[in-house]
Motif scaffolding. Sequence first.
Motif, PDB file in Angstrom:
ATOM      1  N   GLN A  12       0.852  -1.183   0.000  1.00 41.67           N
ATOM      2  CA  GLN A  12       0.000   0.000   0.000  1.00 41.67           C
ATOM      3  C   GLN A  12       0.893   1.241   0.000  1.00 41.67           C
ATOM      4  OE1 GLN A  12      -3.266  -0.170  -0.249  1.00 41.67           O
ATOM      5  NE2 GLN A  12      -3.500  -2.375   0.115  1.00 41.67           N
ATOM      6  N   ARG A  13       0.503   2.249  -0.740  1.00 40.99           N
ATOM      7  CA  ARG A  13       1.341   3.442  -0.855  1.00 40.99           C
ATOM      8  C   ARG A  13       1.560   4.103   0.515  1.00 40.99           C
ATOM      9  NH1 ARG A  13      -0.079   7.239  -5.886  1.00 40.99           N
ATOM     10  NH2 ARG A  13      -0.199   5.151  -6.791  1.00 40.99           N
ATOM     11  N   SER A  14       0.598   3.991   1.390  1.00 40.64           N
ATOM     12  CA  SER A  14       0.724   4.589   2.723  1.00 40.64           C
ATOM     13  C   SER A  14       1.772   3.888   3.579  1.00 40.64           C
ATOM     14  CB  SER A  14      -0.629   4.554   3.438  1.00 40.64           C
ATOM     15  OG  SER A  14      -1.113   3.220   3.534  1.00 40.64           O
ATOM     16  N   ASP A  15       2.173   2.660   3.187  1.00 38.68           N
ATOM     17  CA  ASP A  15       3.160   1.900   3.954  1.00 38.68           C
ATOM     18  C   ASP A  15       4.570   2.032   3.391  1.00 38.68           C
ATOM     19  OD1 ASP A  15       1.146   0.953   5.602  1.00 38.68           O
ATOM     20  OD2 ASP A  15       0.798  -0.839   4.376  1.00 38.68           O
ATOM     21  N   GLU A  16       4.751   2.882   2.389  1.00 34.27           N
ATOM     22  CA  GLU A  16       6.037   2.973   1.689  1.00 34.27           C
ATOM     23  C   GLU A  16       7.184   3.310   2.640  1.00 34.27           C
ATOM     24  OE1 GLU A  16       8.153   5.815  -1.707  1.00 34.27           O
ATOM     25  OE2 GLU A  16       5.965   5.676  -1.593  1.00 34.27           O
ATOM     26  N   GLU A  54      -4.239   2.646  -4.419  1.00 34.63           N
ATOM     27  CA  GLU A  54      -2.905   3.198  -4.650  1.00 34.63           C
ATOM     28  C   GLU A  54      -1.850   2.319  -3.999  1.00 34.63           C
ATOM     29  OE1 GLU A  54      -3.179   7.174  -3.116  1.00 34.63           O
ATOM     30  OE2 GLU A  54      -3.757   7.964  -5.070  1.00 34.63           O
TER      31      GLU A  54
END
Length: 232
Positions: A12-16, A54
């Motif tokens: 997930q993009r939030s976990d990048e 995303e």
Amino acid sequence: MQNLYWLITIIQRSDETEYEEFYLRHGVDVTYTILCNGTAHAKTLSLLGIEKTEKAMLFSTVLGKTLAELKRALTVEMKIDLPNRGVAMAVPVSGVGGMRALEYLSGGAVPQTEEGTEEKKMQSDHELIVAIYEKGYTDLVMDAAREAGAGGGTTIRAKGTGAGAAKFFGISLAEEKEIVFIVSDVNKKKGIMKAIMQKAGVDSKAHALVFSLPVSETAGFRFADAVDKDSE
């Protein structure tokens, strides 16, 4: 290059940031990061009033011995086997252009080819299917893949570098394309590729070209595999 691997992590993009910090703690540089999207059906997303999921795709190069340690750490520390935590897969590197490039990619620890037994030990039940097609036809490609047993996929956008308006089998090489990455069970790979070629291949509007890559190790697929088995 029997002991060097190209590690692909899709999250997930939030976990990048969380995953980048994890890799740094384990001495692995994230060489490249690409923003991408999941392949939830566009009609479903429209009804729900949400955008495509995303995601981010992280690329790193790691040695075989590091890869085994990372797989354990991804499961224990990052809980990657839980839903929506991401997936990781390793593709063997077969060659590198020059010693300096090799030292850079391996972090200065040049792989020893005589230690090639590592590659034979690492066998996965998955392969990575890659389909390249005309922009806007993700649903057509993924509908065909899902009918043959595929789960989800991850898409990125790209532009060909063909000279001018050069065409190959009537397909423009320079136009904007989309690329989908599908991780498949080895037993389903041929069926999924055949379905994409038949329903979204070069003779369709999608003009999809499809190929597959061997995967040596995976992490994060335990939950997905369990769901697949329960549905059979």
